[in-house]
Design a protein around this motif. Structure first.
Motif, PDB file in Angstrom:
ATOM      1  N   ALA A  25       3.218   8.261  51.389  1.00 59.58           N
ATOM      2  CA  ALA A  25       3.737   8.095  50.353  1.00 59.58           C
ATOM      3  C   ALA A  25       2.844   7.145  49.977  1.00 59.58           C
ATOM      4  O   ALA A  25       2.959   7.096  48.794  1.00 59.58           O
ATOM      5  CB  ALA A  25       5.402   8.309  50.425  1.00 59.58           C
ATOM      6  N   SER A  26       2.499   5.479  50.503  1.00 62.49           N
ATOM      7  CA  SER A  26       2.784   4.809  50.169  1.00 62.49           C
ATOM      8  C   SER A  26       1.691   4.001  48.894  1.00 62.49           C
ATOM      9  O   SER A  26       1.338   3.334  48.018  1.00 62.49           O
ATOM     10  CB  SER A  26       2.311   3.343  51.080  1.00 62.49           C
ATOM     11  N   PRO A  27       0.195   5.448  49.598  1.00 57.00           N
ATOM     12  CA  PRO A  27      -1.030   5.387  48.571  1.00 57.00           C
ATOM     13  C   PRO A  27      -0.333   5.754  47.053  1.00 57.00           C
ATOM     14  O   PRO A  27      -1.051   4.977  46.155  1.00 57.00           O
ATOM     15  CB  PRO A  27      -1.976   6.063  49.184  1.00 57.00           C
ATOM     16  N   GLN A  28      -0.186   7.032  47.224  1.00 55.14           N
ATOM     17  CA  GLN A  28       0.459   7.114  46.041  1.00 55.14           C
ATOM     18  C   GLN A  28       0.797   6.551  45.337  1.00 55.14           C
ATOM     19  O   GLN A  28       1.138   6.093  43.560  1.00 55.14           O
ATOM     20  CB  GLN A  28       0.973   8.659  45.541  1.00 55.14           C
ATOM     21  N   ILE A  29       2.244   5.587  45.748  1.00 50.39           N
ATOM     22  CA  ILE A  29       3.213   4.360  44.985  1.00 50.39           C
ATOM     23  C   ILE A  29       2.328   3.634  44.577  1.00 50.39           C
ATOM     24  O   ILE A  29       2.739   3.217  43.185  1.00 50.39           O
ATOM     25  CB  ILE A  29       4.519   4.575  45.894  1.00 50.39           C
ATOM     26  N   LEU A  30       1.628   3.143  46.001  1.00 49.38           N
ATOM     27  CA  LEU A  30       0.618   1.754  45.144  1.00 49.38           C
ATOM     28  C   LEU A  30       0.449   2.253  44.103  1.00 49.38           C
ATOM     29  O   LEU A  30       0.197   1.511  43.565  1.00 49.38           O
ATOM     30  CB  LEU A  30       0.051   1.285  46.589  1.00 49.38           C
ATOM     31  N   ALA A  31      -0.574   3.138  43.618  1.00 45.42           N
ATOM     32  CA  ALA A  31      -1.246   3.642  42.612  1.00 45.42           C
ATOM     33  C   ALA A  31      -1.239   3.830  41.477  1.00 45.42           C
ATOM     34  O   ALA A  31      -0.885   2.360  40.458  1.00 45.42           O
ATOM     35  CB  ALA A  31      -2.348   4.301  42.570  1.00 45.42           C
ATOM     36  N   ILE A  32       0.603   3.587  41.306  1.00 45.60           N
ATOM     37  CA  ILE A  32       1.595   4.265  39.924  1.00 45.60           C
ATOM     38  C   ILE A  32       1.802   2.114  40.385  1.00 45.60           C
ATOM     39  O   ILE A  32       2.007   1.820  38.956  1.00 45.60           O
ATOM     40  CB  ILE A  32       2.537   4.815  40.215  1.00 45.60           C
ATOM     41  N   ALA A  33       2.111   1.867  41.547  1.00 41.55           N
ATOM     42  CA  ALA A  33       2.874   0.609  41.250  1.00 41.55           C
ATOM     43  C   ALA A  33       1.904  -0.135  40.748  1.00 41.55           C
ATOM     44  O   ALA A  33       1.925  -1.095  39.435  1.00 41.55           O
ATOM     45  CB  ALA A  33       3.362   0.019  42.033  1.00 41.55           C
ATOM     46  N   GLY A  34       0.850   0.303  41.131  1.00 41.07           N
ATOM     47  CA  GLY A  34      -0.769  -0.687  40.481  1.00 41.07           C
ATOM     48  C   GLY A  34      -1.073  -0.586  38.946  1.00 41.07           C
ATOM     49  O   GLY A  34      -1.025  -2.082  38.349  1.00 41.07           O
ATOM     50  N   THR A  35      -0.568   0.089  38.382  1.00 43.11           N
ATOM     51  CA  THR A  35      -1.287   0.622  36.953  1.00 43.11           C
ATOM     52  C   THR A  35      -0.090  -0.100  36.662  1.00 43.11           C
ATOM     53  O   THR A  35       0.085  -0.685  35.565  1.00 43.11           O
ATOM     54  CB  THR A  35      -1.023   1.974  36.821  1.00 43.11           C
ATOM     55  N   THR A  36       1.408   0.052  36.642  1.00 45.65           N
ATOM     56  CA  THR A  36       2.845  -0.723  36.125  1.00 45.65           C
ATOM     57  C   THR A  36       2.957  -1.802  36.161  1.00 45.65           C
ATOM     58  O   THR A  36       2.885  -2.510  34.968  1.00 45.65           O
ATOM     59  CB  THR A  36       4.413   0.001  37.158  1.00 45.65           C
ATOM     60  N   ILE A  37       2.240  -2.524  37.035  1.00 44.24           N
ATOM     61  CA  ILE A  37       1.754  -4.472  37.154  1.00 44.24           C
ATOM     62  C   ILE A  37       1.469  -4.577  36.544  1.00 44.24           C
ATOM     63  O   ILE A  37       1.614  -5.845  35.733  1.00 44.24           O
ATOM     64  CB  ILE A  37       2.170  -4.621  38.852  1.00 44.24           C
ATOM     65  N   ALA A  38      -0.272  -3.925  36.164  1.00 45.57           N
ATOM     66  CA  ALA A  38      -0.844  -4.472  35.368  1.00 45.57           C
ATOM     67  C   ALA A  38      -0.540  -4.234  33.967  1.00 45.57           C
ATOM     68  O   ALA A  38      -0.483  -5.249  32.922  1.00 45.57           O
ATOM     69  CB  ALA A  38      -2.136  -3.280  35.785  1.00 45.57           C
ATOM     70  N   GLY A  39       0.067  -3.291  33.551  1.00 45.82           N
ATOM     71  CA  GLY A  39       0.301  -3.306  31.970  1.00 45.82           C
ATOM     72  C   GLY A  39       1.978  -4.404  31.945  1.00 45.82           C
ATOM     73  O   GLY A  39       1.916  -4.203  30.287  1.00 45.82           O
ATOM     74  N   LEU A  40       2.587  -4.794  32.609  1.00 45.32           N
ATOM     75  CA  LEU A  40       3.705  -5.473  32.686  1.00 45.32           C
ATOM     76  C   LEU A  40       2.692  -6.899  31.876  1.00 45.32           C
ATOM     77  O   LEU A  40       3.687  -7.424  30.993  1.00 45.32           O
ATOM     78  CB  LEU A  40       3.852  -6.208  33.516  1.00 45.32           C
ATOM     79  N   PHE A  41       2.017  -7.072  31.751  1.00 42.20           N
ATOM     80  CA  PHE A  41       1.257  -8.469  31.425  1.00 42.20           C
ATOM     81  C   PHE A  41       1.356  -7.728  29.486  1.00 42.20           C
ATOM     82  O   PHE A  41       1.655  -8.592  29.005  1.00 42.20           O
ATOM     83  CB  PHE A  41      -0.313  -8.574  31.929  1.00 42.20           C
ATOM     84  N   ALA A  42       0.796  -6.583  29.415  1.00 38.81           N
ATOM     85  CA  ALA A  42       0.923  -6.382  28.007  1.00 38.81           C
ATOM     86  C   ALA A  42       1.822  -6.235  27.796  1.00 38.81           C
ATOM     87  O   ALA A  42       2.574  -6.562  26.167  1.00 38.81           O
ATOM     88  CB  ALA A  42       0.137  -5.159  27.695  1.00 38.81           C
ATOM     89  N   THR A  48      -8.659  -7.470  31.609  1.00 44.79           N
ATOM     90  CA  THR A  48      -9.361  -7.876  32.312  1.00 44.79           C
ATOM     91  C   THR A  48      -8.377  -7.594  33.978  1.00 44.79           C
ATOM     92  O   THR A  48      -8.384  -7.693  34.932  1.00 44.79           O
ATOM     93  CB  THR A  48      -9.878  -9.664  32.720  1.00 44.79           C
ATOM     94  N   ILE A  49      -6.714  -8.823  33.825  1.00 40.89           N
ATOM     95  CA  ILE A  49      -6.155  -7.956  34.611  1.00 40.89           C
ATOM     96  C   ILE A  49      -5.850  -6.432  34.471  1.00 40.89           C
ATOM     97  O   ILE A  49      -5.574  -6.561  35.764  1.00 40.89           O
ATOM     98  CB  ILE A  49      -4.582  -8.813  33.483  1.00 40.89           C
ATOM     99  N   PHE A  50      -5.354  -6.295  33.708  1.00 43.68           N
ATOM    100  CA  PHE A  50      -5.223  -4.696  33.794  1.00 43.68           C
ATOM    101  C   PHE A  50      -6.458  -3.768  34.617  1.00 43.68           C
ATOM    102  O   PHE A  50      -5.670  -3.370  35.508  1.00 43.68           O
ATOM    103  CB  PHE A  50      -5.230  -3.768  32.653  1.00 43.68           C
ATOM    104  N   VAL A  51      -7.816  -4.205  34.054  1.00 40.53           N
ATOM    105  CA  VAL A  51      -9.060  -3.438  34.927  1.00 40.53           C
ATOM    106  C   VAL A  51      -9.305  -4.304  37.089  1.00 40.53           C
ATOM    107  O   VAL A  51      -8.540  -3.120  37.443  1.00 40.53           O
ATOM    108  CB  VAL A  51     -10.229  -3.559  34.836  1.00 40.53           C
ATOM    109  N   VAL A  52      -8.429  -5.555  36.578  1.00 40.05           N
ATOM    110  CA  VAL A  52      -8.501  -5.720  37.995  1.00 40.05           C
ATOM    111  C   VAL A  52      -7.230  -5.914  39.005  1.00 40.05           C
ATOM    112  O   VAL A  52      -7.680  -5.060  40.493  1.00 40.05           O
ATOM    113  CB  VAL A  52      -8.431  -7.137  38.065  1.00 40.05           C
ATOM    114  N   LEU A  53      -6.742  -5.414  38.539  1.00 41.20           N
ATOM    115  CA  LEU A  53      -5.124  -4.778  39.197  1.00 41.20           C
ATOM    116  C   LEU A  53      -5.274  -3.553  39.485  1.00 41.20           C
ATOM    117  O   LEU A  53      -4.934  -3.378  41.310  1.00 41.20           O
ATOM    118  CB  LEU A  53      -4.055  -5.228  38.321  1.00 41.20           C
ATOM    119  N   ASN A  54      -5.571  -2.478  39.015  1.00 37.30           N
ATOM    120  CA  ASN A  54      -5.927  -1.120  39.449  1.00 37.30           C
ATOM    121  C   ASN A  54      -6.840  -1.144  40.584  1.00 37.30           C
ATOM    122  O   ASN A  54      -6.594  -0.182  41.329  1.00 37.30           O
ATOM    123  CB  ASN A  54      -6.002  -0.612  37.976  1.00 37.30           C
TER     124      ASN A  54
END
Length: 317
Positions: A234-251, A290-296
């Motif tokens: 299950a971790s790849p799906q969780i990580l993919a969503i978490a990556g998008t979420t964390i990237a969006g935190l900067f904005a 840049t942060i959003f794209v790189v983290l994703n």
């Protein structure tokens, strides 16, 4: 060339193309906000001579494509321009503020991973009562906007109880951490609820999968089944969503920064946009993209390393 290498090269090419297109959109969009003459004149009514001087100094009469190329090449050389309002290098403004935002985001990420993933695991494994309790809490969390949570936290924990400061960044590590707790909580609530639901649904899907039933029949201990078969798959799906979420935190941090008077890049972007400080708006916007794209992209790569079969099967190709 194996599937993982092809995926990495594809992600790198997509990342570079996305950043190039983003730079074009950001530069063009900022230009559409109007003529920067007023900001460059320092608030005074510009004379024809001053207008001519400003246009010559900043190449405002050059074609748009020429100005964009000058700006982009300067960025690659580490020259991010000078603020129209503060009359100083953009780097000098952004660097210390980025540190504040980074600390806020890291603290928020810690809260999201601990409480979001943790509550999702509890909801998926601890029975119907816990599942319903977590579902109710996450529904409430997703219904509350960040600024509403910020107001509630300020009212309860800062004004009424007096436990936390209301405004400012703090001095020193521990004082800074104390100032960031309420902003981080206000920023994390929505994302904790979202990650919790994603974690719960991903784990439940794995718990009812055929290979987990087979592992149970074989008598493999429950803890080992959960770690090696359920959570790992299950971790790849969780990580993919978490990556998008964390990237969006900067904005998204701009909301918390403004509410709590933090001097981060989010609040800087809001102030710069209000005062037509175009170089600052351009660089901060490009930095956030840049942060959003790189983290994703990083989340995709880590997911592929955890589960190579998703690449070979075309899931990340």
């Amino acid at each position: 060339m194996n599937a993982l290498t092809r995926m990495l090269l594809g992600r790198l090419g997509g990342l570079l193309l996305t950043l190039f297109l983003a730079s074009v959109v950001i530069y063009s969009a900022v230009l559409l906000t109007g003529d920067p003459i007023a900001a460059l004149a320092g608030g005074a009514k510009p004379t024809p001579e001053l207008i001519e001087q400003i246009r010559a100094e900043y190449h405002l009469d050059d074609p748009v494509w020429s100005r964009y190329w000058q700006w982009l090449t300067a960025v690659f050389q580490g020259d991010f321009g000078r603020s129209f309002v503060y009359k100083t290098d953009v780097t000098t403004l952004v660097a210390p503020r980025f540190g504040i935002t980074l600390q806020l985001v890291l603290l928020t990420v810690l809260l999201i991973l601990v409480f979001g993933v943790g509550s999702g695991i509890l909801a998926a494994t601890r029975g119907r009562a816990v599942d319903r309790t977590v579902a109710t809490a996450t529904s409430l969390g997703m219904a509350l906007p960040t600024f509403v949570v910020a107001i509630l936290l300020i009212w309860i924990f800062a004004k009424t109880l007096g436990w936390f400061p209301v405004y400012g960044d703090g001095d020193g590590f521990w004082d800074r951490l104390w100032h960031l707790i309420l902003p981080a909580i206000s920023l994390a609530v929505l994302f904790i609820a979202y990650i919790s639901r994603v974690t719960r649904s991903s784990l439940v899907a794995q718990l009812h999968s055929e290979h987990v039933d087979t592992a149970r029949v074989r008598g493999i201990p429950r803890g080992r089944i959960f770690g090696a078969h359920v959570f790992r798959n299950a971790s790849p799906q969780i990580l993919a969503i978490a990556g998008t979420t964390i990237a969006g935190l900067f904005a998204a941090s701009a909301i918390a920064e403004v509410a709590f008077g933090l001097g981060g890049i989010g609040s800087l972007l809001v102030q710069a946009a209000a005062r037509a400080d175009l170089p600052v708006v351009q660089i901060v916007s490009l930095l956030l993209v840049t942060i959003f794209v790189v983290l994703n992209a990083a989340a995709d790569v880590i997911s592929a390393l955890i589960d190579p079969s998703s690449v070979e099967g075309g899931g990340l190709a």
